[in-house]
Design a protein around this motif. Sequence first.
Motif, PDB file in Angstrom:
ATOM      1  N   TRP A  61       7.682 -33.694-101.300  1.00  0.00           N
ATOM      2  CA  TRP A  61       6.651 -32.702-101.561  1.00  0.00           C
ATOM      3  C   TRP A  61       6.039 -32.987-102.925  1.00  0.00           C
ATOM      4  O   TRP A  61       6.284 -32.266-103.898  1.00  0.00           O
ATOM      5  CB  TRP A  61       7.234 -31.286-101.539  1.00  0.00           C
ATOM      6  CG  TRP A  61       6.946 -30.516-100.292  1.00  0.00           C
ATOM      7  CD1 TRP A  61       5.856 -30.612 -99.505  1.00  0.00           C
ATOM      8  CD2 TRP A  61       7.785 -29.513 -99.704  1.00  0.00           C
ATOM      9  NE1 TRP A  61       5.936 -29.731 -98.461  1.00  0.00           N
ATOM     10  CE2 TRP A  61       7.109 -29.048 -98.548  1.00  0.00           C
ATOM     11  CE3 TRP A  61       9.028 -28.972-100.043  1.00  0.00           C
ATOM     12  CZ2 TRP A  61       7.644 -28.053 -97.732  1.00  0.00           C
ATOM     13  CZ3 TRP A  61       9.552 -27.983 -99.226  1.00  0.00           C
ATOM     14  CH2 TRP A  61       8.869 -27.534 -98.082  1.00  0.00           C
ATOM     15  N   LYS A  63       3.440 -33.172-106.062  1.00  0.00           N
ATOM     16  CA  LYS A  63       2.476 -32.187-106.560  1.00  0.00           C
ATOM     17  C   LYS A  63       1.061 -32.741-106.424  1.00  0.00           C
ATOM     18  O   LYS A  63       0.765 -33.853-106.865  1.00  0.00           O
ATOM     19  CB  LYS A  63       2.773 -31.865-108.020  1.00  0.00           C
ATOM     20  CG  LYS A  63       4.101 -31.140-108.224  1.00  0.00           C
ATOM     21  CD  LYS A  63       4.338 -30.825-109.692  1.00  0.00           C
ATOM     22  CE  LYS A  63       5.647 -30.080-109.895  1.00  0.00           C
ATOM     23  NZ  LYS A  63       5.903 -29.779-111.332  1.00  0.00           N
ATOM     24  N   ARG A  64       0.194 -31.948-105.859  1.00  0.00           N
ATOM     25  CA  ARG A  64      -1.187 -32.364-105.618  1.00  0.00           C
ATOM     26  C   ARG A  64      -1.888 -32.775-106.902  1.00  0.00           C
ATOM     27  O   ARG A  64      -2.638 -33.749-106.933  1.00  0.00           O
ATOM     28  CB  ARG A  64      -1.955 -31.235-104.931  1.00  0.00           C
ATOM     29  CG  ARG A  64      -3.371 -31.610-104.504  1.00  0.00           C
ATOM     30  CD  ARG A  64      -4.103 -30.388-103.957  1.00  0.00           C
ATOM     31  NE  ARG A  64      -3.387 -29.806-102.836  1.00  0.00           N
ATOM     32  CZ  ARG A  64      -3.376 -28.506-102.551  1.00  0.00           C
ATOM     33  NH1 ARG A  64      -4.016 -27.649-103.317  1.00  0.00           N
ATOM     34  NH2 ARG A  64      -2.715 -28.068-101.498  1.00  0.00           N
ATOM     35  N   GLN A  71      -5.464 -34.950-103.877  1.00  0.00           N
ATOM     36  CA  GLN A  71      -6.604 -34.056-104.091  1.00  0.00           C
ATOM     37  C   GLN A  71      -7.738 -34.413-103.131  1.00  0.00           C
ATOM     38  O   GLN A  71      -8.378 -33.534-102.546  1.00  0.00           O
ATOM     39  CB  GLN A  71      -7.065 -34.148-105.540  1.00  0.00           C
ATOM     40  CG  GLN A  71      -6.011 -33.697-106.547  1.00  0.00           C
ATOM     41  CD  GLN A  71      -6.341 -34.109-107.973  1.00  0.00           C
ATOM     42  OE1 GLN A  71      -7.501 -34.175-108.356  1.00  0.00           O
ATOM     43  NE2 GLN A  71      -5.319 -34.391-108.758  1.00  0.00           N
ATOM     44  N   GLU A  89      -0.487 -25.364 -97.856  1.00  0.00           N
ATOM     45  CA  GLU A  89       0.800 -25.633 -98.492  1.00  0.00           C
ATOM     46  C   GLU A  89       0.721 -27.028 -99.123  1.00  0.00           C
ATOM     47  O   GLU A  89      -0.185 -27.806 -98.818  1.00  0.00           O
ATOM     48  CB  GLU A  89       1.930 -25.599 -97.459  1.00  0.00           C
ATOM     49  CG  GLU A  89       2.166 -24.239 -96.843  1.00  0.00           C
ATOM     50  CD  GLU A  89       3.392 -24.228 -95.946  1.00  0.00           C
ATOM     51  OE1 GLU A  89       4.318 -25.041 -96.153  1.00  0.00           O
ATOM     52  OE2 GLU A  89       3.429 -23.384 -95.024  1.00  0.00           O
ATOM     53  N   PRO A  90       1.673 -27.379 -99.986  1.00  0.00           N
ATOM     54  CA  PRO A  90       1.706 -28.770-100.470  1.00  0.00           C
ATOM     55  C   PRO A  90       1.858 -29.738 -99.298  1.00  0.00           C
ATOM     56  O   PRO A  90       2.571 -29.447 -98.335  1.00  0.00           O
ATOM     57  CB  PRO A  90       2.945 -28.796-101.379  1.00  0.00           C
ATOM     58  CG  PRO A  90       3.134 -27.377-101.793  1.00  0.00           C
ATOM     59  CD  PRO A  90       2.701 -26.546-100.619  1.00  0.00           C
ATOM     60  N   GLN A  92       3.297 -32.457 -97.125  1.00  0.00           N
ATOM     61  CA  GLN A  92       4.667 -32.959 -96.991  1.00  0.00           C
ATOM     62  C   GLN A  92       4.637 -34.352 -96.375  1.00  0.00           C
ATOM     63  O   GLN A  92       4.054 -34.547 -95.308  1.00  0.00           O
ATOM     64  CB  GLN A  92       5.504 -32.021 -96.117  1.00  0.00           C
ATOM     65  CG  GLN A  92       6.971 -32.402 -96.067  1.00  0.00           C
ATOM     66  CD  GLN A  92       7.782 -31.406 -95.258  1.00  0.00           C
ATOM     67  OE1 GLN A  92       8.010 -31.613 -94.074  1.00  0.00           O
ATOM     68  NE2 GLN A  92       8.206 -30.317 -95.874  1.00  0.00           N
ATOM     69  N   GLN A 188       0.335 -31.322 -93.036  1.00  0.00           N
ATOM     70  CA  GLN A 188      -0.321 -30.262 -93.798  1.00  0.00           C
ATOM     71  C   GLN A 188      -0.285 -28.971 -92.989  1.00  0.00           C
ATOM     72  O   GLN A 188      -0.841 -28.895 -91.901  1.00  0.00           O
ATOM     73  CB  GLN A 188      -1.781 -30.627 -94.090  1.00  0.00           C
ATOM     74  CG  GLN A 188      -2.539 -29.561 -94.870  1.00  0.00           C
ATOM     75  CD  GLN A 188      -1.964 -29.375 -96.270  1.00  0.00           C
ATOM     76  OE1 GLN A 188      -2.110 -30.251 -97.116  1.00  0.00           O
ATOM     77  NE2 GLN A 188      -1.300 -28.249 -96.510  1.00  0.00           N
ATOM     78  N   ASP A 197       4.063 -20.203-103.459  1.00  0.00           N
ATOM     79  CA  ASP A 197       5.387 -20.810-103.351  1.00  0.00           C
ATOM     80  C   ASP A 197       6.429 -19.710-103.455  1.00  0.00           C
ATOM     81  O   ASP A 197       6.686 -19.181-104.527  1.00  0.00           O
ATOM     82  CB  ASP A 197       5.588 -21.841-104.470  1.00  0.00           C
ATOM     83  CG  ASP A 197       6.897 -22.605-104.327  1.00  0.00           C
ATOM     84  OD1 ASP A 197       7.742 -22.197-103.496  1.00  0.00           O
ATOM     85  OD2 ASP A 197       7.083 -23.587-105.037  1.00  0.00           O
TER      86      ASP A 197
END
Length: 200
Positions: A61, A63-64, A71, A89-90, A92, A188, A197
């Motif tokens: 996971w 971080k964007r 992004q 959501e982030p 995966q 996604q 979160d």
Amino acid sequence: MATRLFHHDKIDLTWWAGLLSLEDCQQLVQIGRDHMQEATVIDEHTGVNVSDVSRQSQMAWPKREDYQILQKIAHGIVQLTGVPLECQEPLQILRYSPGGQYKPHFDAFNADSPALRAGGNRSLTLILYLNAVEDGGETTFPELGITVYPLPGSGLLFRNLNAEGVRERFSLHAGNPVTRGEKWIATQWIRQGAYVDAEG
């Protein structure tokens, strides 16, 4: 430019070729390798991530905000779905080794699940296929009799809720066991509202 391969009305299931370039796929796989851990699921009764024998894979996971490609993909998904970015959501990233699978399951939660506090239910799922699996690893929908084969750069989008906002039985799906090689995907999940979160 993406090409729609097929559409199924029951859950607005659509499969595209060319959503990602091969370079995009390779970048996501490398990011996944850098953050890999054993896969978990969200427990419907507690709303927290737990291990589950039905899911045999590894996940990441990332971080964007740490990766430009994440992004770019996030904004592309907004254009594809018309759903605001804050509902995502982030992303995966998942790796399935030989024998790895995800048994039939729903992505949406029961109507009384604490998991809904994180932004409502999962209204949509987008699966992005990142590599060509040597054998196995198909995505199947038992209630629909549909099998989707991994095609690098392709994407599978489907609705998890019916018109009343209740979990749709036709959205039951599985990741078939990988019998040779490995399978890489990115998933996604998109919530009904702004994602929060739940575990901080």
